[in-house]
Design an enzyme around this catalytic site. Structure first.
Site, PDB file in Angstrom:
ATOM      1  N   SER A   1       1.755  13.183  15.680  1.00  0.00           N
ATOM      2  CA  SER A   1       1.253  11.900  16.180  1.00  0.00           C
ATOM      3  C   SER A   1       0.124  12.098  17.194  1.00  0.00           C
ATOM      4  O   SER A   1       0.202  12.957  18.077  1.00  0.00           O
ATOM      5  CB  SER A   1       2.390  11.123  16.855  1.00  0.00           C
ATOM      6  OG  SER A   1       1.854  10.005  17.517  1.00  0.00           O
TER       7      SER A   1
ATOM      8  N   LYS B   1      10.380   1.424  11.759  1.00  0.00           N
ATOM      9  CA  LYS B   1       9.755   0.145  12.149  1.00  0.00           C
ATOM     10  C   LYS B   1      10.601  -1.093  11.834  1.00  0.00           C
ATOM     11  O   LYS B   1      10.451  -2.124  12.481  1.00  0.00           O
ATOM     12  CB  LYS B   1       8.381   0.006  11.492  1.00  0.00           C
ATOM     13  CG  LYS B   1       7.360   0.965  12.062  1.00  0.00           C
ATOM     14  CD  LYS B   1       5.978   0.712  11.498  1.00  0.00           C
ATOM     15  CE  LYS B   1       5.033   1.786  12.007  1.00  0.00           C
ATOM     16  NZ  LYS B   1       3.636   1.439  11.863  1.00  0.00           N
TER      17      LYS B   1
ATOM     18  N   ASN C   1       6.434  -2.068  16.077  1.00  0.00           N
ATOM     19  CA  ASN C   1       5.939  -0.741  16.471  1.00  0.00           C
ATOM     20  C   ASN C   1       5.797  -0.578  17.984  1.00  0.00           C
ATOM     21  O   ASN C   1       5.397   0.483  18.448  1.00  0.00           O
ATOM     22  CB  ASN C   1       4.603  -0.425  15.781  1.00  0.00           C
ATOM     23  CG  ASN C   1       3.444  -1.116  16.447  1.00  0.00           C
ATOM     24  OD1 ASN C   1       3.583  -2.234  16.930  1.00  0.00           O
ATOM     25  ND2 ASN C   1       2.303  -0.450  16.499  1.00  0.00           N
TER      26      ASN C   1
ATOM     27  N   ARG D   1       4.729   2.180  -7.161  1.00  0.00           N
ATOM     28  CA  ARG D   1       5.418   2.985  -8.178  1.00  0.00           C
ATOM     29  C   ARG D   1       6.807   2.426  -8.419  1.00  0.00           C
ATOM     30  O   ARG D   1       7.243   2.256  -9.543  1.00  0.00           O
ATOM     31  CB  ARG D   1       5.477   4.438  -7.678  1.00  0.00           C
ATOM     32  CG  ARG D   1       6.197   5.367  -8.581  1.00  0.00           C
ATOM     33  CD  ARG D   1       6.186   6.749  -8.016  1.00  0.00           C
ATOM     34  NE  ARG D   1       6.837   6.829  -6.692  1.00  0.00           N
ATOM     35  CZ  ARG D   1       6.984   7.943  -6.002  1.00  0.00           C
ATOM     36  NH1 ARG D   1       6.534   9.078  -6.491  1.00  0.00           N
ATOM     37  NH2 ARG D   1       7.576   7.941  -4.826  1.00  0.00           N
TER      38      ARG D   1
ATOM     39  N   GLY E   1      -8.086   5.031   8.210  1.00  0.00           N
ATOM     40  CA  GLY E   1      -7.099   4.425   9.099  1.00  0.00           C
ATOM     41  C   GLY E   1      -7.289   4.712  10.583  1.00  0.00           C
ATOM     42  O   GLY E   1      -6.497   4.262  11.398  1.00  0.00           O
TER      43      GLY E   1
HETATM   44  P1  ATR Z   1       9.033   4.560   2.452  1.00  0.00           P
HETATM   45  O1  ATR Z   1       8.923   4.509   0.949  1.00  0.00           O
HETATM   46  O2  ATR Z   1      10.210   5.325   2.931  1.00  0.00           O
HETATM   47  O3  ATR Z   1       8.855   3.236   3.096  1.00  0.00           O
HETATM   48  P2  ATR Z   1       6.422   5.139   3.318  1.00  0.00           P
HETATM   49  O4  ATR Z   1       5.785   6.401   3.776  1.00  0.00           O
HETATM   50  O5  ATR Z   1       6.430   3.975   4.178  1.00  0.00           O
HETATM   51  O6  ATR Z   1       7.875   5.509   2.905  1.00  0.00           O
HETATM   52  O7  ATR Z   1       5.773   4.687   1.950  1.00  0.00           O
HETATM   53  C1  ATR Z   1       5.358   5.566   1.025  1.00  0.00           C
HETATM   54  C2  ATR Z   1       4.581   4.775  -0.027  1.00  0.00           C
HETATM   55  O8  ATR Z   1       3.841   5.712  -0.805  1.00  0.00           O
HETATM   56  C3  ATR Z   1       5.490   4.037  -0.984  1.00  0.00           C
HETATM   57  O9  ATR Z   1       4.821   2.881  -1.441  1.00  0.00           O
HETATM   58  C4  ATR Z   1       5.654   5.067  -2.098  1.00  0.00           C
HETATM   59  O10 ATR Z   1       5.992   4.554  -3.347  1.00  0.00           O
HETATM   60  P3  ATR Z   1       7.545   4.416  -3.781  1.00  0.00           P
HETATM   61  O11 ATR Z   1       8.037   3.198  -3.089  1.00  0.00           O
HETATM   62  O12 ATR Z   1       7.533   4.306  -5.243  1.00  0.00           O
HETATM   63  O13 ATR Z   1       8.223   5.674  -3.283  1.00  0.00           O
HETATM   64  C5  ATR Z   1       4.261   5.629  -2.153  1.00  0.00           C
HETATM   65  N1  ATR Z   1       4.221   6.956  -2.765  1.00  0.00           N
HETATM   66  C6  ATR Z   1       4.584   8.126  -2.191  1.00  0.00           C
HETATM   67  N2  ATR Z   1       4.403   9.149  -3.059  1.00  0.00           N
HETATM   68  C7  ATR Z   1       3.929   8.599  -4.214  1.00  0.00           C
HETATM   69  C8  ATR Z   1       3.548   9.120  -5.497  1.00  0.00           C
HETATM   70  N3  ATR Z   1       3.620  10.438  -5.766  1.00  0.00           N
HETATM   71  N4  ATR Z   1       3.104   8.254  -6.437  1.00  0.00           N
HETATM   72  C9  ATR Z   1       3.030   6.927  -6.167  1.00  0.00           C
HETATM   73  N5  ATR Z   1       3.369   6.363  -4.985  1.00  0.00           N
HETATM   74  C10 ATR Z   1       3.815   7.185  -4.025  1.00  0.00           C
END
Ligand code: ATR
Length: 274
Positions: A15, A66, A87, A152, A238
């Protein structure tokens, strides 16, 4: 009396928030320090109790806490209420632990003001993870009326749609094709993160006058960012959102709106690789 601040999240070691806030404490001669608080989920109650008993003046909360943090606050307000995502925590005058969201402001301040005629634009949010509720609220507050989301795991979009009825849910298989149908595309996934996976296609169908916003700032330029930048597309990463969310947190805690000066930008850039 010295004030203490910190941030919880997992992972949290990389961070940049301590760098940001400690820079401003020094600049404004505030006797305070900001550090990474090593806290797992079981430790959240303990951290929040330190705000209640004034050992800590305030904290930031990042992924994946969060949403979870809300249960430990006395009250959530403003954008935190609208987004369901917190946050920033602080104590109010009646000793209530307040949860606020500064990510919405961060996003708006960083990019959305630079997009003309927003009300007619079609936005596509890629990703339905922890940051997506703030992205939705920032678009709504900026007057964008047509908001689609694609992820996804489609169930997560449908879950978000229950709270934000105006969002339109698309199917992941259509992503490459749908990109060309939108004017504001926001990558709210972790795709493109340093040492992580990336999109497995190039954004060839991107409209020439569309805008690409990547929530990622490490690396400062993801593969997609570079690809679109080379095509002459307006692109944002970002970093500004990160700085502006920090600026609002700092204001909530110290009632000073800290300046974003070149020294600060250079300090942050020196920690990030291109
Ligand atoms: P969390 O899913 O725990 O909230 P995040 O870091 O807030 O974690 O979000 C990760 C995002 O990246 C999600 O939208 C995730 O998609 P999924 O909900 O299907 O997991 C997306 N993401 C991470 N890796 C990915 C990949 N290889 N292909 C497509 N989307 C991916």
């Amino acid at each position: 009396m010295k004030k203490f601040f910190g941030i919880i999240g997992d992972p949290i070691n990389h961070s940049l928030s301590p760098l940001l806030h400690n820079y401003w404490f020094k600049k404004y001669k505030i006797d305070a320090s900001y550090s990474i608080l090593e806290a797992k989920e079981k430790d959240i109650a303990d951290v929040v109790s330190k705000i209640k008993n004034k050992t800590l003046t305030g904290i930031n909360v990042t992924l994946p806490y969060k949403q979870k943090i809300i249960n430990y606050t006395d009250k959530i307000v403003n954008d935190a209420k609208t987004s369901g995502s917190v946050n920033t925590l602080f104590l109010d005058n009646s000793d209530n632990v307040i949860g606020e969201n500064t990510d919405v402001f961060g996003l708006q301040a960083a990019y959305l003001k630079e997009i003309d005629k927003r009300t007619n634009k079609k936005a596509l949010i890629i990703g339905a993870g922890g940051v997506s509720p703030s992205v939705i609220v920032s678009l709504q507050k900026s007057g964008v009326k047509h908001i689609s989301i694609i992820n996804r795991t489609k169930e997560k979009c449908l879950f978000l749609q229950k709270k934000f009825e105006i969002i339109n849910v698309l199917s992941w298989d259509d992503l490459e094709y749908k990109i060309g149908k939108h004017d504001i595309i926001i990558n709210a996934t972790s795709l493109g993160l340093k040492n992580g996976t990336d999109f497995n296609f190039d954004f060839n169908d991107f409209k020439n006058d569309a805008v690409y916003i990547d929530i990622i700032y490490n690396p400062l330029k993801t593969k997609t960012y570079k690809f679109l930048e080379e095509k002459g597309i307006k692109v944002f990463n970002g970093l500004d959102m990160f700085i502006y969310q920090g600026q609002k947190s700092f204001y909530l805690w110290n009632k000073i709106n800290p300046e974003i000066d070149d020294e600060l930008i250079n300090l942050l850039l020196s920690r990030l690789k291109w």
